[in-house]
Design an enzyme around this catalytic site. Sequence first.
Site, PDB file in Angstrom:
ATOM      1  N   THR A 136       3.924 -39.722 -88.653  1.00  0.00           N
ATOM      2  CA  THR A 136       2.616 -40.216 -88.236  1.00  0.00           C
ATOM      3  C   THR A 136       2.680 -41.080 -86.979  1.00  0.00           C
ATOM      4  OG1 THR A 136       2.902 -42.051 -89.775  1.00  0.00           O
ATOM      5  CG2 THR A 136       1.634 -40.154 -90.551  1.00  0.00           C
ATOM      6  N   GLY A 148       8.881 -39.700-100.617  1.00  0.00           N
ATOM      7  CA  GLY A 148       9.984 -40.544-100.190  1.00  0.00           C
ATOM      8  C   GLY A 148      10.696 -41.216-101.349  1.00  0.00           C
ATOM      9  N   LEU A 153       5.878 -46.114 -99.079  1.00  0.00           N
ATOM     10  CA  LEU A 153       6.998 -45.487 -99.804  1.00  0.00           C
ATOM     11  C   LEU A 153       7.065 -45.891-101.275  1.00  0.00           C
ATOM     12  CD1 LEU A 153       9.761 -45.870 -97.062  1.00  0.00           C
ATOM     13  CD2 LEU A 153       8.395 -43.830 -97.560  1.00  0.00           C
ATOM     14  N   ASN A 180      13.072 -36.198 -99.676  1.00  0.00           N
ATOM     15  CA  ASN A 180      12.922 -37.092 -98.527  1.00  0.00           C
ATOM     16  C   ASN A 180      13.540 -38.439 -98.912  1.00  0.00           C
ATOM     17  OD1 ASN A 180      11.211 -39.401 -97.147  1.00  0.00           O
ATOM     18  ND2 ASN A 180      10.951 -37.610 -95.839  1.00  0.00           N
ATOM     19  N   THR A 236      -1.474 -33.527 -94.508  1.00  0.00           N
ATOM     20  CA  THR A 236      -2.804 -34.041 -94.841  1.00  0.00           C
ATOM     21  C   THR A 236      -3.719 -32.970 -95.409  1.00  0.00           C
ATOM     22  OG1 THR A 236      -2.586 -35.717 -93.106  1.00  0.00           O
ATOM     23  CG2 THR A 236      -4.805 -35.241 -93.882  1.00  0.00           C
ATOM     24  N   CYS A 260       9.247 -43.922 -90.714  1.00  0.00           N
ATOM     25  CA  CYS A 260       8.052 -44.368 -91.425  1.00  0.00           C
ATOM     26  C   CYS A 260       7.507 -45.653 -90.817  1.00  0.00           C
ATOM     27  CB  CYS A 260       8.358 -44.600 -92.900  1.00  0.00           C
ATOM     28  SG  CYS A 260       6.907 -45.106 -93.844  1.00  0.00           S
TER      29      CYS A 260
END
Length: 303
Positions: free
Chosen positions: A195, A46, A73, A101, A268, A132
Site C-alpha cells: 500500500t 501476515g 498485522l 506472509n 481490496t 507494511c
Amino acid sequence: MGNLKVNIGGLELQNPVMTASGTFGYGDEFADFMDVDSLGAIIVKGTTLHPRQGNPAPRMAETPAGMLNAVGLQNKGVDYFIEHIYPKISEEFKTTEIIVNVAGSTVDDYRAVCEKLAPLDRIRAIEINISCPNVKQGGMAFGTTCAGAEEVTKAVRAAWPKTLIMKLSPNVTSIVDIAKAVEAQGADSVSLINTLMGMAVDVKRRKAVLSTVTGGLSGPAVRPVAVRMVWQVAKAVKIPVIGLGGICNTNDALEFIMAGATAIQVGTANFLDPRTAQFIAEGLRDYCEENHLNDISEIRGII
C-alpha cells in the site's frame, strides 16, 4: 491452448492468480462463496512470531477509489497458525498453493518464524513483508533502504530452503534499487506493490479518520502507480515479479502481465466480491482462448 501455469522461483502455480495477504483471511472464510482451489495460490494474513493485537479502532476507512487500512498485522502468532490453522487449510485445499506472509519487528523475528514454518510440507513458499506502513517497529523500516532489505533477505534466505518472495514497498525513492538488492541476496521473486501511505480527515470532527492518522492506501486508485513500478522492476531483475495494486477484473490483471508480471494478486477487490479472484482466473483462460495464445507467457512483458 491457453496454458496458464506459471513458475515462481521453482514453485509451479496452476494459474497466475493469487490473493493478497490480509484480504483473504486463511482462505477457508471464502470457501462458501467460491472455489478456492481454482486459484494459483492464496497468501494468508501476515504472521508474526508472537501474537499481535493490531492497532486500535478506527483502523479502516473508505476513499473515493479504494480504502485506507491501519490494521497493524493483527494475528495470533506463528505457533497458533501451525497448531490450529495449518492442519485445517492444508487438508481443505488440494490444488491451490498456500503461501504464508511473514512479518517481524526484528531480523531475528523474521528468521525465527521462517524456521518454524520450514518443516510444513504444504507451505512451499513464503512472502516476506518488509513493506507494511501500519506498524511502528520493523515492517516498512526494513523495506525503505537497500541495506535493510538486504539484511532481512540474507537472514531469511539462510533459514528458508524453499521459494522466497520479498514484498516491496512503493514508499521509497527507487523501488528498482530495492528489488535488485533483494535479488542479490537470494530472493526467488518480488511482489509489488504494497500500500501507498495515505490519510483521511474527518472535517466535522476535525480529526484524522484513522486512529494511527496515516494508513495504507489500496484499491483502484493505486493501480497506475503499481503497473508502472512492476514494469520498471521487471525490466531490471531476472527473478519473477508478482504484481498487485487495485486489480479488480481480468483487464486489470492483463495490464500487470503485459507490463512484466509473472503472476498477480487480488486484494481490496476481495472485499467487494469474494469471487473476484476466481472470475479473473476464468477470464485469463478465456482471453488466451479468444486470442489463440498457447501460453499466458506469450504476452508477458510485451510493453
